[in-house]
Design a protein around this motif. Structure first.
Motif, mmCIF file in Angstrom:
data_model
loop_
_atom_site.group_PDB
_atom_site.id
_atom_site.type_symbol
_atom_site.label_atom_id
_atom_site.label_comp_id
_atom_site.label_asym_id
_atom_site.label_seq_id
_atom_site.Cartn_x
_atom_site.Cartn_y
_atom_site.Cartn_z
ATOM 1 N N ALA A 238 4.780 -8.494 -5.904
ATOM 2 C CA ALA A 238 3.770 -7.896 -5.559
ATOM 3 C C ALA A 238 3.747 -6.424 -5.625
ATOM 4 C CB ALA A 238 3.854 -8.080 -3.754
ATOM 5 N N TRP A 239 2.541 -5.885 -5.884
ATOM 6 C CA TRP A 239 2.508 -4.402 -6.403
ATOM 7 C C TRP A 239 1.238 -3.797 -5.688
ATOM 8 C CZ3 TRP A 239 5.803 -2.416 -9.791
ATOM 9 C CH2 TRP A 239 6.940 -3.504 -10.774
ATOM 10 N N GLY A 240 1.620 -2.523 -5.379
ATOM 11 C CA GLY A 240 0.669 -1.622 -4.950
ATOM 12 C C GLY A 240 -0.351 -1.021 -6.181
ATOM 13 N N GLN A 241 -1.402 -0.417 -5.690
ATOM 14 C CA GLN A 241 -2.071 0.155 -6.844
ATOM 15 C C GLN A 241 -1.863 1.552 -7.420
ATOM 16 O OE1 GLN A 241 -5.422 -0.862 -7.764
ATOM 17 N NE2 GLN A 241 -4.775 -2.875 -6.644
ATOM 18 N N GLY A 242 -0.808 2.186 -6.753
ATOM 19 C CA GLY A 242 -0.124 3.434 -7.357
ATOM 20 C C GLY A 242 -0.566 4.681 -6.678
ATOM 21 N N THR A 243 0.266 5.554 -6.996
ATOM 22 C CA THR A 243 -0.261 6.964 -6.516
ATOM 23 C C THR A 243 0.459 7.907 -7.576
ATOM 24 O OG1 THR A 243 -0.078 8.449 -4.824
ATOM 25 C CG2 THR A 243 1.905 7.356 -5.062
ATOM 26 N N GLN A 244 -0.359 8.848 -7.878
ATOM 27 C CA GLN A 244 -0.247 9.914 -8.935
ATOM 28 C C GLN A 244 0.744 10.895 -8.390
ATOM 29 O OE1 GLN A 244 -1.206 9.650 -12.383
ATOM 30 N NE2 GLN A 244 0.321 11.433 -12.553
ATOM 31 N N VAL A 245 1.796 11.074 -9.051
ATOM 32 C CA VAL A 245 2.790 12.323 -9.029
ATOM 33 C C VAL A 245 2.571 13.040 -10.314
ATOM 34 C CG1 VAL A 245 5.125 12.875 -8.761
ATOM 35 C CG2 VAL A 245 3.993 11.124 -7.551
ATOM 36 N N GLU B 39 0.957 -1.123 -0.117
ATOM 37 C CA GLU B 39 -0.063 0.181 -0.239
ATOM 38 C C GLU B 39 0.861 1.267 0.001
ATOM 39 O OE1 GLU B 39 -3.836 -1.883 2.472
ATOM 40 O OE2 GLU B 39 -2.734 -0.224 3.327
ATOM 41 N N GLU B 40 0.612 2.193 -0.933
ATOM 42 C CA GLU B 40 1.187 3.403 -1.214
ATOM 43 C C GLU B 40 0.413 4.681 -0.426
ATOM 44 O OE1 GLU B 40 1.809 1.267 -5.237
ATOM 45 O OE2 GLU B 40 0.145 2.128 -3.807
ATOM 46 N N SER B 41 1.170 5.499 -0.105
ATOM 47 C CA SER B 41 0.651 6.714 0.133
ATOM 48 C C SER B 41 1.360 8.051 -0.172
ATOM 49 C CB SER B 41 -0.011 6.862 1.674
ATOM 50 O OG SER B 41 1.347 6.760 2.442
ATOM 51 N N LEU C 45 8.437 16.001 -3.097
ATOM 52 C CA LEU C 45 7.351 15.289 -2.620
ATOM 53 C C LEU C 45 7.951 13.909 -2.036
ATOM 54 C CD1 LEU C 45 4.861 14.829 -5.547
ATOM 55 C CD2 LEU C 45 4.462 16.340 -3.223
ATOM 56 N N ARG C 46 7.053 13.425 -1.024
ATOM 57 C CA ARG C 46 7.432 12.195 -0.490
ATOM 58 C C ARG C 46 6.453 11.132 -0.469
ATOM 59 N NH1 ARG C 46 9.822 11.964 5.773
ATOM 60 N NH2 ARG C 46 9.767 9.738 6.155
ATOM 61 N N LEU C 47 6.843 9.974 -0.898
ATOM 62 C CA LEU C 47 5.851 8.709 -0.796
ATOM 63 C C LEU C 47 6.328 7.771 0.175
ATOM 64 C CD1 LEU C 47 6.083 7.975 -4.688
ATOM 65 C CD2 LEU C 47 4.670 9.593 -3.637
ATOM 66 N N SER C 48 5.265 7.207 0.645
ATOM 67 C CA SER C 48 5.572 5.997 1.634
ATOM 68 C C SER C 48 4.839 4.831 1.191
ATOM 69 C CB SER C 48 4.719 6.432 3.126
ATOM 70 O OG SER C 48 5.413 7.742 3.513
ATOM 71 N N CYS C 49 5.259 3.837 2.042
ATOM 72 C CA CYS C 49 4.565 2.389 1.414
ATOM 73 C C CYS C 49 4.862 1.145 2.628
ATOM 74 C CB CYS C 49 5.497 1.937 0.229
ATOM 75 S SG CYS C 49 5.118 -0.010 -0.390
ATOM 76 N N THR C 50 3.686 0.538 2.777
ATOM 77 C CA THR C 50 3.959 -0.692 3.806
ATOM 78 C C THR C 50 3.890 -1.842 3.022
ATOM 79 O OG1 THR C 50 1.464 -0.476 4.261
ATOM 80 C CG2 THR C 50 3.359 1.126 5.603
ATOM 81 N N ALA C 51 4.481 -2.871 3.428
ATOM 82 C CA ALA C 51 4.350 -4.106 2.680
ATOM 83 C C ALA C 51 5.038 -5.138 3.633
ATOM 84 C CB ALA C 51 5.037 -4.174 1.324
ATOM 85 N N ALA C 52 4.419 -5.775 4.552
ATOM 86 C CA ALA C 52 4.933 -6.678 5.462
ATOM 87 C C ALA C 52 5.424 -8.067 4.708
ATOM 88 C CB ALA C 52 3.966 -7.074 6.611
ATOM 89 N N GLY C 53 6.520 -8.667 5.379
ATOM 90 C CA GLY C 53 6.675 -10.140 4.920
ATOM 91 C C GLY C 53 7.884 -10.014 3.762
ATOM 92 N N TYR C 54 8.476 -9.112 3.262
ATOM 93 C CA TYR C 54 9.279 -9.110 1.862
ATOM 94 C C TYR C 54 10.770 -8.525 2.477
ATOM 95 C CZ TYR C 54 4.873 -9.332 -0.324
ATOM 96 O OH TYR C 54 3.375 -9.934 -0.832
ATOM 97 N N ASN C 55 11.716 -9.069 1.859
ATOM 98 C CA ASN C 55 13.038 -8.408 1.932
ATOM 99 C C ASN C 55 13.631 -7.463 1.062
ATOM 100 O OD1 ASN C 55 13.472 -10.771 0.229
ATOM 101 N ND2 ASN C 55 15.628 -10.477 0.407
ATOM 102 N N CYS C 56 12.716 -7.429 -0.004
ATOM 103 C CA CYS C 56 13.098 -6.568 -0.982
ATOM 104 C C CYS C 56 11.887 -5.455 -1.233
ATOM 105 C CB CYS C 56 13.521 -7.080 -2.360
ATOM 106 S SG CYS C 56 14.913 -8.117 -2.467
#
Length: 120
Positions: A109-116, A5-7, A18-29
């Motif tokens: 695994a991919w998030g939905q994306g956020t527009q910049v 999930e991005e924000s 601008l600053r983007l953030s992401c959460t994704a549990a259980g991955y090493n990359c």
């Protein structure tokens, strides 16, 4: 593994940040990619569990990736933004050897994306 999930994102004038953030549990990359209509998806930056980073040539020196994949958190600080940085930014994650975390490798695994949008 958890969802990606991005924000963040939004609109800014050239030269801005601008600053983007992401959460994704259980991955090493974890990584950021961007997509512009009519163009191939472009790798922006990646981070491994040992802290190794990789940047795309077009953002080197302007963008900074940070976070902690062990905690499932990722950020992208984007400075000195240019109109050509506009696009949909996707956070991505995968489990691979840390040496294969770069944006030149496949992510699963991919998030939905956020527009910049960068425009005057």
């Amino acid at each position: 593994q958890g969802q990606v999930e991005e924000s963040g994102g939004g609109s800014v004038q050239p030269g801005g940040s601008l600053r983007l953030s992401c959460t994704a549990a259980g991955y090493n990359c974890m990584a950021w990619f961007r997509q512009v209509p009519g163009k191939e998806r472009e790798g922006v930056a990646s981070l491994s569990e040992i802290g190794s980073v990789d940047y795309g040539d077009s953002v080197q020196g302007r963008f900074i990736i940070s976070g902690d994949t062990n905690k499932g958190t990722l950020r992208l600080q984007m400075n000195n933004l240019k109109p050509e940085d506009s696009g949909v930014y996707h956070c991505a994650a995968v489990n691979r050897r840390w040496a294969e975390c770069s944006i030149r490798h496949d992510y699963s695994a991919w998030g939905q994306g956020t527009q910049v949008t960068v425009s005057a």
